[in-house]
Write an enzyme that holds these catalytic residues in place. Structure first.
Site, mmCIF file in Angstrom:
data_model
loop_
_atom_site.group_PDB
_atom_site.id
_atom_site.type_symbol
_atom_site.label_atom_id
_atom_site.label_comp_id
_atom_site.label_asym_id
_atom_site.label_seq_id
_atom_site.Cartn_x
_atom_site.Cartn_y
_atom_site.Cartn_z
ATOM 1 N N ASN A 44 -11.678 -15.844 8.429
ATOM 2 C CA ASN A 44 -12.305 -14.816 9.275
ATOM 3 C C ASN A 44 -13.713 -14.480 8.804
ATOM 4 O OD1 ASN A 44 -10.536 -13.244 11.423
ATOM 5 N ND2 ASN A 44 -9.200 -14.005 9.813
ATOM 6 N N ASP A 69 -8.669 -1.251 -9.140
ATOM 7 C CA ASP A 69 -9.515 -0.068 -8.907
ATOM 8 C C ASP A 69 -10.406 0.200 -10.124
ATOM 9 O OD1 ASP A 69 -8.836 0.676 -6.333
ATOM 10 O OD2 ASP A 69 -7.258 2.070 -6.940
ATOM 11 N N ASP A 88 -12.870 -14.156 19.781
ATOM 12 C CA ASP A 88 -12.664 -14.331 18.352
ATOM 13 C C ASP A 88 -13.794 -15.189 17.774
ATOM 14 O OD1 ASP A 88 -9.754 -14.378 16.495
ATOM 15 O OD2 ASP A 88 -11.548 -15.439 15.821
ATOM 16 N N TYR A 124 -11.911 -10.741 -0.831
ATOM 17 C CA TYR A 124 -12.673 -9.937 0.145
ATOM 18 C C TYR A 124 -14.138 -9.815 -0.300
ATOM 19 C CZ TYR A 124 -14.605 -5.874 2.459
ATOM 20 O OH TYR A 124 -15.447 -5.024 3.137
ATOM 21 N N ARG A 166 -3.438 1.453 -8.925
ATOM 22 C CA ARG A 166 -3.471 0.333 -7.980
ATOM 23 C C ARG A 166 -4.287 -0.772 -8.659
ATOM 24 N NH1 ARG A 166 -6.119 1.688 -2.187
ATOM 25 N NH2 ARG A 166 -7.979 1.399 -3.440
HETATM 26 N N1 UFG Z 1 -6.223 6.132 -3.247
HETATM 27 C C1 UFG Z 1 -5.087 6.848 -3.546
HETATM 28 N N2 UFG Z 1 -4.093 6.872 -2.616
HETATM 29 C C2 UFG Z 1 -4.186 6.253 -1.400
HETATM 30 C C3 UFG Z 1 -5.361 5.525 -1.106
HETATM 31 C C4 UFG Z 1 -6.371 5.484 -2.051
HETATM 32 O O1 UFG Z 1 -4.954 7.422 -4.628
HETATM 33 O O2 UFG Z 1 -3.244 6.309 -0.596
HETATM 34 C C5 UFG Z 1 -7.318 6.096 -4.221
HETATM 35 C C6 UFG Z 1 -7.659 4.700 -4.686
HETATM 36 O O3 UFG Z 1 -6.857 4.321 -5.756
HETATM 37 C C7 UFG Z 1 -9.137 4.849 -5.015
HETATM 38 C C8 UFG Z 1 -9.646 5.904 -4.037
HETATM 39 O O4 UFG Z 1 -8.487 6.603 -3.596
HETATM 40 O O5 UFG Z 1 -9.247 5.358 -6.305
HETATM 41 C C9 UFG Z 1 -10.343 5.321 -2.827
HETATM 42 O O6 UFG Z 1 -9.522 4.301 -2.263
HETATM 43 P P1 UFG Z 1 -9.784 3.658 -0.826
HETATM 44 O O7 UFG Z 1 -8.678 2.662 -0.611
HETATM 45 O O8 UFG Z 1 -9.971 4.716 0.188
HETATM 46 O O9 UFG Z 1 -11.176 2.931 -0.999
HETATM 47 P P2 UFG Z 1 -11.625 1.817 -2.080
HETATM 48 O O10 UFG Z 1 -12.615 2.504 -2.975
HETATM 49 O O11 UFG Z 1 -10.496 1.146 -2.725
HETATM 50 O O12 UFG Z 1 -12.261 0.713 -1.114
HETATM 51 C C10 UFG Z 1 -13.504 0.847 -0.503
HETATM 52 C C11 UFG Z 1 -13.498 0.065 0.795
HETATM 53 C C12 UFG Z 1 -13.278 -1.392 0.547
HETATM 54 C C13 UFG Z 1 -14.297 -1.892 -0.441
HETATM 55 C C14 UFG Z 1 -14.317 -1.040 -1.678
HETATM 56 C C15 UFG Z 1 -15.465 -1.424 -2.544
HETATM 57 O O13 UFG Z 1 -12.506 0.567 1.650
HETATM 58 O O14 UFG Z 1 -13.404 -2.114 1.746
HETATM 59 O O15 UFG Z 1 -14.480 0.334 -1.347
HETATM 60 O O16 UFG Z 1 -15.168 -1.171 -3.844
HETATM 61 F F1 UFG Z 1 -14.035 -3.154 -0.801
#
Ligand code: UFG
Length: 340
Positions: A99, A300, A58, A156, A297
């Protein structure tokens, strides 16, 4: 100069048993390098890496870190180990600072003690926060380059930006050479189906879609269809995990010739909406994917698409998987016969 070609190197890969790290370890081995994986297996998988290169430890344990540095002569360190779930960082920021910040500072201390002066860091598009209009334009969509203002919206993103700034200071003070890669949406899996994304809980879009297709997960909650985008759903830049790994390989060669702390976006510059991703998944799987429209969510942004011109120009990097169907096929191969 081709930065993808290097003499053999000993590379410490922190978080090498995780999703992106495990693809990196494989590429390093294929290219004749010697990776040593340091991973606490909190989210990584021992099955994802060859047994003989895994050290369980770790980053918060300084003596474990010192041991691994004492036992090997590393030429460089790649650092993938981090907590990376945005909503979790909001509810438990201490976990993220401990972390991602304290752990990384320990790692940098251990490197300095041993005179290891090359560091590749996994940063994130989350350092930017909400896009500010008026930035670079590419492919008809608003894209962000590295000069876009940074304003993380959550702990994050903040934890990653903090380390980027530490790297700048350590370059000036100690001569540490570093590359920080701001990933957009890492996606896809090894084309042979041997490695892929395996998180519990899973929060990312593509695994959630494919689990819904297989019936191994719940129906997909599509978070919001009233965004300011052509079909109302969020637009993201999905970049294949092996393309990310290729950029890291190039960073090793780049740091041989360049001093300083450098930052690069990694994305393919194309935006896909959630609905477009869903449609690609239906085509690739040949199955209807049960889904329901759910509320937005929190946090976003409407559109997040990378301008990665700098990585292309400076590192000679070129993403190979630019087609959503091809990317989805690799993910589908993995999820339909998941090994771990
Ligand atoms: N989404 C859904 N349903 C789900 C999961 C995601 O509709 O079950 C949507 C989210 O609302 C978003 C898109 O799909 O619009 C992408 O979501 P993700 O969670 O796959 O990815 P993110 O864009 O939220 O996150 C990614 C990385 C993070 C990082 C971020 C930077 O996973 O680590 O981009 O903006 F911080």
């Amino acid at each position: 100069m081709d930065d993808s070609m290097n003499d053999s190197m000993n590379v410490l890969v922190c978080g090498g048993a995780g999703y992106i790290g495990s693809h990196m370890v494989r590429l390093l081995q294929e290219q004749g390098h010697t990776p040593v994986v340091f991973d606490n297996l909190s989210t990584g998988h021992a099955e994802a890496v060859p047994e003989d290169c895994l050290v369980r430890g770790d980053l918060r344990d300084k003596s474990a870190l010192r041991r691994v540095f004492a036992e090997h002569a590393f030429d460089a360190v790649m650092h993938f180990a981090a907590k990376s779930i945005v909503p979790e960082s909001v509810t438990d920021p201490a976990l993220y600072y401990e972390n991602n910040v304290a752990g990384t500072l320990n790692l940098l201390d251990a490197m300095r003690e041993e005179g290891v002066m090359r560091f590749v860091f996994s940063s994130t598009a989350a350092v930017y926060g909400n896009p500010i209009d008026g930035g670079a334009q590419g492919n008809g969509v608003f894209t962000m380059d590295e000069l876009h203002p940074v304003a993380p919206l959550n702990p994050y993103g903040h934890s990653k930006l903090f380390i980027e700034q530490v790297l700048q200071a350590q370059a000036r003070a100690y001569g540490l050479r570093s590359v920080a890669f701001r990933y957009f949406n890492a996606a896809g899996a090894a084309p042979d189906g041997e490695l892929g994304e395996s998180h519990d809980p899973e929060t990312h879009l593509i695994p959630n879609i494919l689990r819904a297709a297989l019936g191994t997960g719940p129906e997909l909650h599509l978070f919001g269809d009233d965004y300011a985008t052509p079909d109302g759903t969020c637009v993201r830049d999905y970049i294949h995990v092996n393309d990310l790994a290729d950029a890291h390989l190039r960073a090793l060669g780049f740091m041989r010739r360049e001093e300083g702390a450098h930052t690069f976006n990694l994305g393919n510059g194309q935006g896909f909406s959630v609905r477009q991703v869903l449609q690609a998944a239906e085509e690739v799987t040949g199955r209807p994917i049960p889904h329901t429209i759910s509320p937005r969510r929190p946090g976003d942004a409407d559109v997040l698409v990378a301008d990665s011109a700098k990585a292309r120009a400076v590192l000679g990097w070129e993403p190979k998987v630019t087609d959503m169907r091809e990317l989805m096929e690799t993910a589908w191969r993995w999820h339909s016969d998941q090994k771990f």
